[in-house]
Design an enzyme around this catalytic site. Structure first.
Site, PDB file in Angstrom:
ATOM      1  N   PHE A 124       0.857  -1.190   0.000  1.00 32.63           N
ATOM      2  CA  PHE A 124       0.000   0.000   0.000  1.00 32.63           C
ATOM      3  C   PHE A 124       0.897   1.245   0.000  1.00 32.63           C
ATOM      4  O   PHE A 124       1.830   1.328   0.805  1.00 32.63           O
ATOM      5  CB  PHE A 124      -0.896  -0.022   1.238  1.00 32.63           C
ATOM      6  CG  PHE A 124      -2.025   0.961   1.177  1.00 32.63           C
ATOM      7  CD1 PHE A 124      -3.216   0.643   0.536  1.00 32.63           C
ATOM      8  CD2 PHE A 124      -1.904   2.217   1.752  1.00 32.63           C
ATOM      9  CE1 PHE A 124      -4.262   1.550   0.481  1.00 32.63           C
ATOM     10  CE2 PHE A 124      -2.946   3.128   1.689  1.00 32.63           C
ATOM     11  CZ  PHE A 124      -4.132   2.796   1.056  1.00 32.63           C
ATOM     12  N   ASP A 196       1.400  -4.575   8.914  1.00 31.82           N
ATOM     13  CA  ASP A 196       0.235  -3.722   8.682  1.00 31.82           C
ATOM     14  C   ASP A 196      -0.974  -4.647   8.533  1.00 31.82           C
ATOM     15  O   ASP A 196      -1.022  -5.479   7.623  1.00 31.82           O
ATOM     16  CB  ASP A 196       0.459  -2.882   7.412  1.00 31.82           C
ATOM     17  CG  ASP A 196      -0.695  -1.919   7.154  1.00 31.82           C
ATOM     18  OD1 ASP A 196      -1.813  -2.170   7.635  1.00 31.82           O
ATOM     19  OD2 ASP A 196      -0.475  -0.919   6.443  1.00 31.82           O
ATOM     20  N   TYR A 221     -11.459   1.744  10.324  1.00 32.09           N
ATOM     21  CA  TYR A 221     -12.651   2.000   9.498  1.00 32.09           C
ATOM     22  C   TYR A 221     -12.953   0.922   8.467  1.00 32.09           C
ATOM     23  O   TYR A 221     -13.929   1.017   7.749  1.00 32.09           O
ATOM     24  CB  TYR A 221     -12.556   3.370   8.804  1.00 32.09           C
ATOM     25  CG  TYR A 221     -11.316   3.621   7.966  1.00 32.09           C
ATOM     26  CD1 TYR A 221     -11.207   3.119   6.676  1.00 32.09           C
ATOM     27  CD2 TYR A 221     -10.264   4.392   8.461  1.00 32.09           C
ATOM     28  CE1 TYR A 221     -10.079   3.351   5.922  1.00 32.09           C
ATOM     29  CE2 TYR A 221      -9.129   4.637   7.706  1.00 32.09           C
ATOM     30  CZ  TYR A 221      -9.035   4.109   6.432  1.00 32.09           C
ATOM     31  OH  TYR A 221      -7.915   4.342   5.684  1.00 32.09           O
ATOM     32  N   LYS A 222     -12.112  -0.123   8.380  1.00 36.24           N
ATOM     33  CA  LYS A 222     -12.375  -1.177   7.397  1.00 36.24           C
ATOM     34  C   LYS A 222     -13.212  -2.283   8.069  1.00 36.24           C
ATOM     35  O   LYS A 222     -14.370  -2.045   8.377  1.00 36.24           O
ATOM     36  CB  LYS A 222     -11.053  -1.674   6.814  1.00 36.24           C
ATOM     37  CG  LYS A 222     -10.405  -0.579   5.945  1.00 36.24           C
ATOM     38  CD  LYS A 222      -9.029  -0.920   5.433  1.00 36.24           C
ATOM     39  CE  LYS A 222      -8.516   0.228   4.559  1.00 36.24           C
ATOM     40  NZ  LYS A 222      -7.064   0.183   4.357  1.00 36.24           N
ATOM     41  N   ARG A 370     -12.739  -4.892  -7.151  1.00 33.96           N
ATOM     42  CA  ARG A 370     -12.445  -5.571  -5.887  1.00 33.96           C
ATOM     43  C   ARG A 370     -13.733  -5.747  -5.075  1.00 33.96           C
ATOM     44  O   ARG A 370     -14.460  -4.789  -4.843  1.00 33.96           O
ATOM     45  CB  ARG A 370     -11.437  -4.704  -5.114  1.00 33.96           C
ATOM     46  CG  ARG A 370     -10.894  -5.337  -3.872  1.00 33.96           C
ATOM     47  CD  ARG A 370      -9.841  -4.441  -3.241  1.00 33.96           C
ATOM     48  NE  ARG A 370     -10.434  -3.249  -2.635  1.00 33.96           N
ATOM     49  CZ  ARG A 370      -9.811  -2.491  -1.721  1.00 33.96           C
ATOM     50  NH1 ARG A 370      -8.581  -2.779  -1.347  1.00 33.96           N
ATOM     51  NH2 ARG A 370     -10.414  -1.442  -1.210  1.00 33.96           N
TER      52      ARG A 370
END
Ligand SMILES: *Cc1c(COP(=O)(O)O)cnc(C)c1O
Length: 411
Positions: A124, A196, A221-222, A370
């Site tokens: 990322f 991560d 928040y995921k 995705r």
């Protein structure tokens, strides 16, 4: 697979009741909980309570009376139970980016004579940017980023390496690393490891303590459903707490903030990773959201996640119209997280057409559609309906309309 067996799958689903804990629109099949988790009813109530009652009535007294001051640790301990981590090792604060910055400098300082930070090509971007920023600050003699392909990571672990910084589940492909093995291999060469967990926390079972992980970060928040821009979390193993000098030495991480001493003295334990005043409203939303995990274990969540992705692939195979969507996630379920990614030249337009037809995935440049699978609020019937809609969008080439080609700022 017939509709009857899909109904059976839903009847037998031990997590089926969890959906009622979320405030989801009726007409949407939400396959993007890996970007922004859905809204739990409990978060609505808690935010209302914090704003109107605590802030509104009790004002500044709420820092003590309602435990605001301890919320980063309390919420951190709730997250710890999803990470296979004992208490006192997880704190909720800042963003992943900021927490990585703290940990990179902390870890580099613990490794005198070593400068290399090994990471993965295709990680990322913010993770790599943070290392680049640290490198610009400290100079290459103290921080030197080396990115390698996934299959070369093991080979890159030499005794010059200070830190191995990896994302456990790749955001594009969903490829999942073997945390236990890579952590062990890194430690054998004296390397500290930062994981991560952005796409792992709340999605797959984790065992940070058993794997001997040094440090980790993850997203609120995921899969943890903490709301847009929810604070992130940071894990530091207890054995390192005494040796840490984190660079963002702020008053909230001070041993005694309200002594207002002119000299910094870190708080003992995980609290030393705090910098400034936490956003209490945002953290309260996350804290309440975590209660949806209360009475379930992550193995059950993982089993359903695997079953949902396998059903999607199985149904997709029945439609030749869908052959042009090429799976770019690992086929082996043990090698992938809770998502499926497909490559297609018109990926962006396909996403927009799906959203217009009630199925929400997301687009990841340059060519990926995705789909995220969140077992707490998706049913097997949702998956069957989503594939049916995908089939229509592809068969009728609905995505070829011009309006689906205009890129928005956020994809
Ligand atoms: C989502 C995500 C982030 C987000 O970082 P923030 O600084 O919290 O915005 C970081 N790393 C990975 C791997 C991600 O998937």
């Amino acid at each position: 697979m017939t509709l009857y067996t899909i109904e059976q799958l839903d009847d037998q689903d031990p997590l089926a009741a969890k959906r009622a804990l979320f405030d989801l629109p009726e007409d949407v099949i939400y396959l993007d909980g890996n970007s922004l988790g859905a809204l739990p009813h409990a978060s609505i109530q808690r935010v209302q309570e914090v704003v109107t009652h605590q802030w509104g009535n009790d004002l500044i007294g709420s820092w003590n009376k309602h435990g605001w001051i301890d919320l980063p640790q309390k919420t951190g301990d709730k997250i710890a139970s999803l990470l296979g981590a004992g208490p006192g090792q997880v704190i909720v604060c800042d963003s992943i980016s900021v927490n990585l910055y703290k940990l990179l400098i902390t870890a580099l300082e613990m490794q005198p004579g070593r400068a290399t930070v090994v990471s993965e090509q295709g990680n990322f971007p913010t993770d790599l940017y943070m290392v680049q920023g640290v490198q610009a600050l400290l100079g290459e003699k103290r921080c030197n980023l080396l990115t390698v392909a996934a299959d070369s990571i093991e080979h890159a672990l030499t005794e010059d390496v200070a830190v191995l910084m990896l994302t456990h589940i790749n955001f594009r492909s969903g490829q999942l690393h073997d945390m236990q093995r890579l952590t062990r291999l890194a430690h054998a060469k004296g390397i500290l490891v930062i994981w991560d967990l952005a796409h792992s926390a709340g999605a797959v079972p984790l065992n940070l303590d058993d794997c001997g992980v040094d440090f980790a970060v993850g997203c609120g928040y995921k899969y943890l459903n903490g709301g847009p821009g929810a604070p992130a979390f940071l894990y530091a193993a207890t054995r390192h707490h005494e040796k840490i000098n984190q660079p963002l030495a702020g008053w909230m991480g001070h041993a005694n903030p309200f002594a207002f001493s002119q000299d910094y003295q870190p708080a003992p334990g995980i609290k030393q990773f705090l910098a400034g005043t936490p956003s209490i409203i945002a953290m309260a939303a996350l804290d309440a959201a975590l209660d949806v995990f209360n009475d379930i274990d992550m193995t059950t969540v993982r089993e359903k996640s695997v079953a949902l992705t396998q059903l999607f692939l199985q149904l997709k195979q029945q439609h030749t119209d869908l052959d042009e969507l090429i799976l770019c996630s690992p086929e082996d379920t043990s090698q992938r997280g809770s998502q499926l990614s497909f490559c297609h030249d018109d990926a962006y337009a396909i996403c927009q057409a799906l959203i217009d037809n009630g199925v929400v995935p997301d687009f990841r440049a340059p060519d990926i559609v995705r789909f995220g699978f969140t077992p707490l609020y998706l049913s097997f019937a949702d998956i069957a309906n989503a594939v049916e809609i995908l089939q229509k969008v592809m068969h009728e080439k609905r995505y070829q309309k011009d309006k689906y080609k205009q890129r928005a700022t956020v994809t």
